[in-house]
Design a protein around this motif. Structure first.
Motif, short mmCIF file in Angstrom:
data_model
loop_
_atom_site.label_atom_id
_atom_site.label_comp_id
_atom_site.label_asym_id
_atom_site.label_seq_id
_atom_site.Cartn_x
_atom_site.Cartn_y
_atom_site.Cartn_z
N GLY A 292 0.98 -1.22 0.00
CA GLY A 292 0.01 0.04 0.07
C GLY A 292 0.83 1.12 0.07
N PRO A 293 0.27 2.38 0.29
CA PRO A 293 1.07 3.65 0.46
C PRO A 293 2.03 3.55 1.38
CG PRO A 293 -1.18 4.06 1.19
CD PRO A 293 -1.20 2.54 0.62
N SER A 294 3.22 4.24 1.29
CA SER A 294 4.20 4.31 2.45
C SER A 294 3.57 4.99 3.55
CB SER A 294 5.43 5.12 1.89
OG SER A 294 5.08 6.23 1.79
N ARG A 295 4.28 4.84 4.67
CA ARG A 295 3.93 5.50 6.00
C ARG A 295 4.05 6.90 5.75
NH1 ARG A 295 6.79 1.35 10.14
NH2 ARG A 295 5.26 -0.18 9.77
N ILE B 247 1.06 12.05 5.41
CA ILE B 247 0.82 13.28 4.95
C ILE B 247 -0.66 13.53 4.71
CG2 ILE B 247 1.39 14.64 2.84
CD1 ILE B 247 4.20 13.63 2.92
N ALA B 248 -1.14 12.48 4.12
CA ALA B 248 -2.65 12.55 3.89
C ALA B 248 -3.53 12.63 5.05
CB ALA B 248 -3.06 11.38 3.16
N LEU B 249 -3.19 12.04 6.11
CA LEU B 249 -4.02 12.15 7.49
C LEU B 249 -3.71 13.73 7.79
CD1 LEU B 249 -3.48 9.00 9.19
CD2 LEU B 249 -5.60 9.80 8.18
N ALA B 250 -2.51 14.38 7.80
CA ALA B 250 -2.23 15.82 8.02
C ALA B 250 -2.92 16.56 7.44
CB ALA B 250 -0.90 15.77 8.14
#
Length: 122
Positions: free
Chosen positions: A14-17, A22-25
Protein backbone atom coordinates in the motif's frame (compact mmCIF):
# COMPACT_ATOMS: atom_id res chain seq x y z
CA UNK A 1 -3.47 -14.97 -7.06
CA UNK A 2 -1.44 -16.14 -10.00
CA UNK A 3 -1.60 -14.10 -13.19
CA UNK A 4 -0.86 -15.38 -16.68
CA UNK A 5 2.87 -14.68 -16.82
CA UNK A 6 3.49 -14.72 -13.11
CA UNK A 7 4.49 -17.99 -11.48
CA UNK A 8 4.62 -16.82 -7.85
CA UNK A 9 2.49 -14.79 -5.51
CA UNK A 10 3.53 -11.20 -5.20
CA UNK A 11 2.55 -8.98 -2.32
CA UNK A 12 1.40 -5.54 -3.44
CA UNK A 13 2.28 -2.88 -0.94
CA UNK A 14 0.00 0.00 0.00
CA UNK A 15 1.06 3.60 0.36
CA UNK A 16 4.17 4.32 2.37
CA UNK A 17 3.85 5.45 5.95
CA UNK A 18 5.10 8.88 4.97
CA UNK A 19 2.41 9.31 2.30
CA UNK A 20 -0.25 8.01 4.70
CA UNK A 21 0.81 10.47 7.43
CA UNK A 22 0.84 13.37 4.97
CA UNK A 23 -2.66 12.46 3.77
CA UNK A 24 -3.92 12.24 7.36
CA UNK A 25 -2.33 15.61 8.21
CA UNK A 26 -3.95 17.26 5.18
CA UNK A 27 -7.34 15.73 6.03
CA UNK A 28 -7.04 16.92 9.64
CA UNK A 29 -6.12 20.44 8.48
CA UNK A 30 -9.07 20.58 6.09
CA UNK A 31 -11.51 19.37 8.78
CA UNK A 32 -10.11 21.80 11.34
CA UNK A 33 -10.31 24.69 8.86
CA UNK A 34 -13.87 23.81 7.89
CA UNK A 35 -14.90 23.59 11.52
CA UNK A 36 -13.24 26.94 12.22
CA UNK A 37 -15.19 28.59 9.39
CA UNK A 38 -18.47 27.01 10.51
CA UNK A 39 -18.01 28.17 14.09
CA UNK A 40 -16.98 31.63 12.89
CA UNK A 41 -20.08 31.91 10.73
CA UNK A 42 -22.56 30.79 13.40
CA UNK A 43 -21.00 32.22 16.56
CA UNK A 44 -23.72 34.78 17.25
CA UNK A 45 -26.60 33.04 15.50
CA UNK A 46 -26.93 29.26 15.41
CA UNK A 47 -28.14 27.36 12.35
CA UNK A 48 -31.93 26.95 12.37
CA UNK A 49 -32.25 30.08 14.55
CA UNK A 50 -35.85 30.58 13.42
CA UNK A 51 -36.81 27.16 14.79
CA UNK A 52 -35.04 27.99 18.04
CA UNK A 53 -36.97 31.27 18.38
CA UNK A 54 -40.36 29.60 17.73
CA UNK A 55 -39.67 26.76 20.15
CA UNK A 56 -38.48 29.16 22.86
CA UNK A 57 -41.74 31.11 22.63
CA UNK A 58 -43.79 27.92 22.61
CA UNK A 59 -41.96 26.58 25.68
CA UNK A 60 -42.36 29.87 27.52
CA UNK A 61 -46.12 29.86 27.04
CA UNK A 62 -46.37 26.13 27.81
CA UNK A 63 -44.59 26.66 31.12
CA UNK A 64 -46.90 29.55 31.95
CA UNK A 65 -49.94 27.36 31.22
CA UNK A 66 -48.56 24.54 33.33
CA UNK A 67 -48.02 26.69 36.42
CA UNK A 68 -50.97 29.09 36.03
CA UNK A 69 -53.69 27.85 38.36
CA UNK A 70 -56.25 30.60 37.95
CA UNK A 71 -55.70 31.27 34.22
CA UNK A 72 -54.84 34.96 34.56
CA UNK A 73 -51.30 34.69 33.24
CA UNK A 74 -52.38 32.63 30.22
CA UNK A 75 -55.17 35.12 29.48
CA UNK A 76 -52.59 37.91 29.71
CA UNK A 77 -50.38 36.15 27.17
CA UNK A 78 -53.33 35.67 24.80
CA UNK A 79 -54.44 39.27 25.04
CA UNK A 80 -51.18 40.90 24.00
CA UNK A 81 -48.64 39.66 26.52
CA UNK A 82 -46.71 37.69 23.89
CA UNK A 83 -46.50 40.76 21.65
CA UNK A 84 -45.28 42.93 24.55
CA UNK A 85 -42.59 40.37 25.35
CA UNK A 86 -41.67 40.16 21.64
CA UNK A 87 -41.09 43.91 21.52
CA UNK A 88 -38.64 43.62 24.42
CA UNK A 89 -36.50 41.04 22.63
CA UNK A 90 -33.24 42.32 24.13
CA UNK A 91 -34.00 40.37 27.31
CA UNK A 92 -33.85 36.93 25.71
CA UNK A 93 -31.20 35.76 23.26
CA UNK A 94 -33.43 33.12 21.65
CA UNK A 95 -36.22 35.66 21.22
CA UNK A 96 -33.83 38.05 19.47
CA UNK A 97 -33.19 35.54 16.64
CA UNK A 98 -36.69 36.23 15.27
CA UNK A 99 -39.12 38.06 17.58
CA UNK A 100 -42.06 37.49 15.23
CA UNK A 101 -41.66 33.73 15.30
CA UNK A 102 -41.13 33.83 19.05
CA UNK A 103 -44.48 35.61 19.41
CA UNK A 104 -46.13 33.07 17.08
CA UNK A 105 -44.76 30.20 19.18
CA UNK A 106 -45.85 31.95 22.36
CA UNK A 107 -49.39 32.37 21.05
CA UNK A 108 -49.55 28.75 19.90
CA UNK A 109 -48.44 27.63 23.34
CA UNK A 110 -50.81 30.02 25.13
CA UNK A 111 -53.80 28.73 23.17
CA UNK A 112 -52.71 25.11 23.69
CA UNK A 113 -52.20 24.39 19.98
CA UNK A 114 -49.66 21.80 18.86
CA UNK A 115 -46.31 23.28 17.80
CA UNK A 116 -45.90 24.03 14.11
CA UNK A 117 -43.20 22.23 12.13
CA UNK A 118 -42.42 19.58 14.71
CA UNK A 119 -42.02 15.90 14.03
CA UNK A 120 -40.60 13.82 11.23
CA UNK A 121 -42.22 15.57 8.27
CA UNK A 122 -42.68 19.05 9.77
Amino acid sequence: MVLLDQQSLVRHRGPSRRALLIALAVAAAVLFGGGWLLVGKHTDRPPFAEDVAYEAGFLHASRVLKHDRDGLLAAGLRSGGCERLGRNSENDLKMSYDPGLWVKGCLDGAWGRPPVGQGIFG
